[in-house]
Write an enzyme that holds these catalytic residues in place. Structure first.
Site, PDB file in Angstrom:
ATOM      1  CG  HIS A  97      -6.534  -2.058  -2.268  1.00 41.41           C
ATOM      2  ND1 HIS A  97      -5.815  -0.918  -2.566  1.00 41.41           N
ATOM      3  CD2 HIS A  97      -5.682  -2.872  -1.590  1.00 41.41           C
ATOM      4  CE1 HIS A  97      -4.578  -1.065  -2.106  1.00 41.41           C
ATOM      5  NE2 HIS A  97      -4.475  -2.238  -1.509  1.00 41.41           N
ATOM      6  CD  GLU A 167      -4.394  -3.381   2.541  1.00 48.20           C
ATOM      7  OE1 GLU A 167      -3.346  -4.005   2.417  1.00 48.20           O
ATOM      8  OE2 GLU A 167      -5.005  -2.879   1.591  1.00 48.20           O
TER       9      GLU A 167
HETATM   10  P1  PGA Z   1       2.325  -2.982   0.316  1.00 47.99           P
HETATM   11  O1  PGA Z   1       0.795  -2.918  -0.191  1.00 47.99           O
HETATM   12  O2  PGA Z   1       2.504  -4.309   0.984  1.00 47.99           O
HETATM   13  O3  PGA Z   1       3.129  -2.836  -0.928  1.00 47.99           O
HETATM   14  O4  PGA Z   1       2.502  -1.835   1.279  1.00 47.99           O
HETATM   15  C1  PGA Z   1      -0.238  -3.477   0.564  1.00 47.99           C
HETATM   16  C2  PGA Z   1      -1.554  -3.355  -0.168  1.00 47.99           C
HETATM   17  O5  PGA Z   1      -1.794  -2.377  -0.867  1.00 47.99           O
HETATM   18  O6  PGA Z   1      -2.417  -4.262  -0.061  1.00 47.99           O
END
Ligand code: PGA
Length: 252
Positions: A97, A167
């Site tokens: 992440h 992401e």
């Molecule tokens: P968020 O975070 O949905 O709060 O933007 C997503 C993540 O970090 O996986």
């Protein structure tokens, strides 16, 4: 052919503050899951809550960790190993992440973790994402480099235990998500890179989107972005919001 189920993963990060709240969250969403047929949900709580939430696992509801140390056991103060997780019903692990990458997690460590987690039969949710978007499209090669590094020499047999979570870092915690059109372009590109790595086997790898997902944008993102699910941060911490996201995906 049977359509593969969609996946909605809740990344709780360092929340909630108490086990009681964690239990309430799981129980609330599980009530929603009783009416859900084509979508799977994964809760990823902090390590300390995992053993208490073991009972949450069901046919369409799974438990995930937010990280896993890649050595099975030994003198690694403060670490929780991948091999310690399955006994608590953990079947998924988020790896790489961006909030871990900024604090020093390298591509090499991520690659080791992917190998360790999949060797244990758990699903590695491999996170990739560019920090900023330029006008020349350099973010494509950035994503390619991240994917290639994370999946370096990963056994082809592990393909069924790999999910890629795209992401874009600029959308995480932001007010608005990426547009489904831009996501579509990226999901095609990621599929192409995965084909390079795993050949036709790559077609079974689910791609998730994460970053500012809400109940309002969830269906458009999955349908028009051509992804197989979502990785949800903030909105996974409230039963009604997370339930609505799951229902939106289920409705597709
Ligand atoms: P968020 O975070 O949905 O709060 O933007 C997503 C993540 O970090 O996986």
């Amino acid at each position: 052919m049977k359509k593969p189920k969609k996946l909605v993963v809740g990344n709780w990060k360092t929340n909630p503050m108490t086990l009681a709240e964690a239990r309430a969250l799981v129980n609330g969403v599980k009530r929603t899951m009783k009416t859900i047929k084509k979508t799977q949900a994964v809760f990823c709580p902090p390590f300390v809550y995992l053993s208490s939430l073991s009972g949450a696992v069901s046919a369409n509801t799974f438990l995930g960790a937010q990280n896993a140390f890649p050595e099975p056991f030994g003198s690694y103060t403060g670490e929780v190993s991948f091999a310690q997780l399955p006994q608590f019903g953990v079947t998924h692990v988020i790896i790489g992440h961006s909030e871990r990458r900024v604090r020093g997690e390298t591509d090499e460590m991520i690659n080791k973790k992917v190998k360790a987690v999949t060797s244990e039969g758990m699903t590695a949710i491999v996170c990739v994402g560019e920090s900023t978007r330029d006008t020349q499209g350099d973010y494509f090669s950035f994503i390619r480099t991240q994917l290639m590094a994370a999946l370096r020499e990963v056994n082809k047999k592990a393909v069924t235990n790999i999910v890629v979570a795209y992401e874009p870092v600029w959308a995480i915690g932001a007010a608005t998500a990426m547009t489904p059109q831009d996501l579509h372009e990226m999901s095609i590109y990621i599929k192409k890179v995965l084909r390079e790595v795993f050949g036709v086997l790559a077609d079974d790898i689910a791609i998730l989107y994460g970053g500012a997902v809400t109940a309002e944008n969830a269906a458009d993102i999955v349908r028009d972005g051509f992804v197989q699910g979502l990785l949800v941060g903030r909105e996974s911490l409230k039963v009604p919001n997370f339930s609505d996201i799951i229902r939106a995906v289920e409705s597709l």
